[in-house]
Scaffold this motif. Sequence first.
Motif, PDB file in Angstrom:
ATOM      1  N   LEU A  73      30.009  64.335  21.194  1.00 24.57           N
ATOM      2  CA  LEU A  73      29.925  63.028  21.839  1.00 24.57           C
ATOM      3  C   LEU A  73      28.866  63.092  22.929  1.00 24.57           C
ATOM      4  O   LEU A  73      28.926  63.946  23.810  1.00 24.57           O
ATOM      5  CB  LEU A  73      31.277  62.644  22.440  1.00 24.57           C
ATOM      6  N   HIS A  74      27.884  62.176  22.839  1.00 22.23           N
ATOM      7  CA  HIS A  74      26.758  62.199  23.766  1.00 22.23           C
ATOM      8  C   HIS A  74      26.840  61.128  24.851  1.00 22.23           C
ATOM      9  O   HIS A  74      26.174  61.253  25.884  1.00 22.23           O
ATOM     10  CB  HIS A  74      25.444  62.014  23.004  1.00 22.23           C
ATOM     11  N   ALA A  75      27.605  60.073  24.613  1.00 21.44           N
ATOM     12  CA  ALA A  75      27.626  58.988  25.604  1.00 21.44           C
ATOM     13  C   ALA A  75      28.946  58.233  25.568  1.00 21.44           C
ATOM     14  O   ALA A  75      29.509  57.981  24.499  1.00 21.44           O
ATOM     15  CB  ALA A  75      26.475  58.018  25.362  1.00 21.44           C
ATOM     16  N   LEU A  76      29.406  57.872  26.759  1.00 25.17           N
ATOM     17  CA  LEU A  76      30.479  56.902  26.936  1.00 25.17           C
ATOM     18  C   LEU A  76      29.839  55.636  27.484  1.00 25.17           C
ATOM     19  O   LEU A  76      29.163  55.681  28.526  1.00 25.17           O
ATOM     20  CB  LEU A  76      31.523  57.424  27.920  1.00 25.17           C
ATOM     21  N   VAL A  77      30.021  54.520  26.793  1.00 25.54           N
ATOM     22  CA  VAL A  77      29.511  53.228  27.248  1.00 25.54           C
ATOM     23  C   VAL A  77      30.718  52.322  27.438  1.00 25.54           C
ATOM     24  O   VAL A  77      31.277  51.792  26.475  1.00 25.54           O
ATOM     25  CB  VAL A  77      28.511  52.617  26.241  1.00 25.54           C
ATOM     26  N   HIS A  78      31.121  52.156  28.702  1.00 23.71           N
ATOM     27  CA  HIS A  78      32.352  51.422  28.987  1.00 23.71           C
ATOM     28  C   HIS A  78      32.010  49.980  29.352  1.00 23.71           C
ATOM     29  O   HIS A  78      31.542  49.707  30.460  1.00 23.71           O
ATOM     30  CB  HIS A  78      33.108  52.106  30.123  1.00 23.71           C
ATOM     31  N   VAL A  79      32.252  49.087  28.418  1.00 27.31           N
ATOM     32  CA  VAL A  79      31.971  47.662  28.603  1.00 27.31           C
ATOM     33  C   VAL A  79      33.253  46.872  28.815  1.00 27.31           C
ATOM     34  O   VAL A  79      33.270  45.852  29.511  1.00 27.31           O
ATOM     35  CB  VAL A  79      31.202  47.094  27.392  1.00 27.31           C
ATOM     36  N   ALA A  80      34.339  47.309  28.220  1.00 30.70           N
ATOM     37  CA  ALA A  80      35.592  46.553  28.258  1.00 30.70           C
ATOM     38  C   ALA A  80      36.026  46.268  29.688  1.00 30.70           C
ATOM     39  O   ALA A  80      35.828  47.064  30.598  1.00 30.70           O
ATOM     40  CB  ALA A  80      36.690  47.321  27.527  1.00 30.70           C
ATOM     41  N   GLY A  81      36.623  45.120  29.877  1.00 31.09           N
ATOM     42  CA  GLY A  81      37.102  44.696  31.195  1.00 31.09           C
ATOM     43  C   GLY A  81      37.314  43.200  31.147  1.00 31.09           C
ATOM     44  O   GLY A  81      37.589  42.636  30.093  1.00 31.09           O
ATOM     45  N   GLY A  82      37.162  42.547  32.285  1.00 30.59           N
ATOM     46  CA  GLY A  82      37.271  41.096  32.263  1.00 30.59           C
ATOM     47  C   GLY A  82      37.929  40.535  33.500  1.00 30.59           C
ATOM     48  O   GLY A  82      38.474  41.267  34.340  1.00 30.59           O
ATOM     49  N   ALA A  83      37.843  39.201  33.608  1.00 33.79           N
ATOM     50  CA  ALA A  83      38.400  38.469  34.740  1.00 33.79           C
ATOM     51  C   ALA A  83      39.540  37.580  34.268  1.00 33.79           C
ATOM     52  O   ALA A  83      39.505  37.054  33.145  1.00 33.79           O
ATOM     53  CB  ALA A  83      37.312  37.620  35.399  1.00 33.79           C
ATOM     54  N   LEU A  84      40.511  37.396  35.135  1.00 35.23           N
ATOM     55  CA  LEU A  84      41.654  36.519  34.848  1.00 35.23           C
ATOM     56  C   LEU A  84      41.853  35.577  36.026  1.00 35.23           C
ATOM     57  O   LEU A  84      42.222  36.001  37.123  1.00 35.23           O
ATOM     58  CB  LEU A  84      42.923  37.351  34.622  1.00 35.23           C
ATOM     59  N   GLY A  85      41.590  34.306  35.822  1.00 40.56           N
ATOM     60  CA  GLY A  85      41.867  33.314  36.841  1.00 40.56           C
ATOM     61  C   GLY A  85      40.814  33.227  37.925  1.00 40.56           C
ATOM     62  O   GLY A  85      39.881  34.024  38.008  1.00 40.56           O
ATOM     63  N   THR A  86      40.991  32.198  38.767  1.00 36.79           N
ATOM     64  CA  THR A  86      40.097  31.971  39.910  1.00 36.79           C
ATOM     65  C   THR A  86      40.933  31.735  41.167  1.00 36.79           C
ATOM     66  O   THR A  86      40.640  30.871  41.982  1.00 36.79           O
ATOM     67  CB  THR A  86      39.172  30.768  39.651  1.00 36.79           C
ATOM     68  N   ASP A  87      41.986  32.526  41.312  1.00 37.78           N
ATOM     69  CA  ASP A  87      42.911  32.360  42.435  1.00 37.78           C
ATOM     70  C   ASP A  87      42.241  32.660  43.774  1.00 37.78           C
ATOM     71  O   ASP A  87      41.430  33.582  43.891  1.00 37.78           O
ATOM     72  CB  ASP A  87      44.095  33.320  42.300  1.00 37.78           C
ATOM     73  N   ARG A  88      42.616  31.879  44.784  1.00 39.28           N
ATOM     74  CA  ARG A  88      42.267  32.224  46.162  1.00 39.28           C
ATOM     75  C   ARG A  88      43.101  33.429  46.601  1.00 39.28           C
ATOM     76  O   ARG A  88      44.188  33.688  46.055  1.00 39.28           O
ATOM     77  CB  ARG A  88      42.548  31.041  47.083  1.00 39.28           C
ATOM     78  N   VAL A  89      42.605  34.147  47.569  1.00 38.37           N
ATOM     79  CA  VAL A  89      43.314  35.339  48.038  1.00 38.37           C
ATOM     80  C   VAL A  89      44.721  34.985  48.512  1.00 38.37           C
ATOM     81  O   VAL A  89      45.697  35.684  48.206  1.00 38.37           O
ATOM     82  CB  VAL A  89      42.523  36.029  49.170  1.00 38.37           C
ATOM     83  N   GLU A  90      44.874  33.876  49.224  1.00 38.66           N
ATOM     84  CA  GLU A  90      46.164  33.531  49.820  1.00 38.66           C
ATOM     85  C   GLU A  90      47.243  33.198  48.804  1.00 38.66           C
ATOM     86  O   GLU A  90      48.433  33.309  49.097  1.00 38.66           O
ATOM     87  CB  GLU A  90      46.002  32.369  50.787  1.00 38.66           C
ATOM     88  N   ASP A  91      46.838  32.764  47.606  1.00 41.89           N
ATOM     89  CA  ASP A  91      47.853  32.429  46.603  1.00 41.89           C
ATOM     90  C   ASP A  91      47.581  33.119  45.275  1.00 41.89           C
ATOM     91  O   ASP A  91      47.939  32.624  44.215  1.00 41.89           O
ATOM     92  CB  ASP A  91      47.949  30.909  46.405  1.00 41.89           C
ATOM     93  N   GLY A  92      46.961  34.288  45.335  1.00 43.92           N
ATOM     94  CA  GLY A  92      46.649  35.029  44.116  1.00 43.92           C
ATOM     95  C   GLY A  92      47.892  35.503  43.389  1.00 43.92           C
ATOM     96  O   GLY A  92      48.933  35.773  43.997  1.00 43.92           O
ATOM     97  N   ASP A  93      47.751  35.610  42.072  1.00 42.24           N
ATOM     98  CA  ASP A  93      48.823  36.134  41.216  1.00 42.24           C
ATOM     99  C   ASP A  93      48.702  37.648  41.206  1.00 42.24           C
ATOM    100  O   ASP A  93      47.813  38.202  40.560  1.00 42.24           O
ATOM    101  CB  ASP A  93      48.668  35.552  39.813  1.00 42.24           C
TER     102      ASP A  93
END
Length: 259
Positions: A73-93
Amino acid sequence: MTRRAVVTGASSGIGEAVARTLRGSGWEVVGVARRADRLEKLAAETGAEAFAADLTRQADIDALAEFTAQRPLHALVHVAGGALGTDRVEDGDSDGWLRMYEMNTLSAQRLVKALLPQLRSTAAAGSTHADALFVTSTAAQVAYPGGGGYNAAKAGEAMLVAALRQELLGEPIRVVEIAPGMVRTEEFALTRLGGDKSAADAVYAGVESPLTADDVADVIAYSLNAPGHVNLDLVTLRPVAQAAQHLVHRGPLAVHGTD
């Protein structure tokens, strides 16, 4: 020498584009994602190997490491991830924020722990170099309202990458961070906004030529195919219409005279 890479998030978007681009430049590719049906389609069309895994599950990462250990194995290419929601800090889930941390930061750490021994072994045996590349985001660099959870998760991943680069000093392993700005893919905004297509479309409304998954894949391929002594520590890329995280031009780009 044919090089072999693990590409996560390979079922769609940037990850899929990276897998296709690397295959086109002669790499062997192990495409990793949760959706086995999409991976099988990718495999049929490109000749990539397919490995279905949820990278928030340690058992799946252990199985991936066992699978990749079959050949160098010559390379790890880590693309997976993502965002969930647009919560404000004060009421974040907090559950959603924890999920983003697991998807982005902890998945990167788990992959490094599982696959770094293989990258080391390949570099040592072949008198060559190996690569660990991570796709973060400009959200790791600049905070914005409604982005706190994603900002924190991606900033955590970026700090992990920076620490790893320093920890591997003296070893022939390049550690690369690619931080895209506005990229229009089929799923990112749609997933973040809970499947609301009109809201997802509004993110890109009027923006002339947002980045595409292929644009990012080209940069990733360049960094992996560059001479082994060249390390692109951090590449930040945006569309011309996005001058900063918060500053996006909507409408045709204008050409002004110099008179």
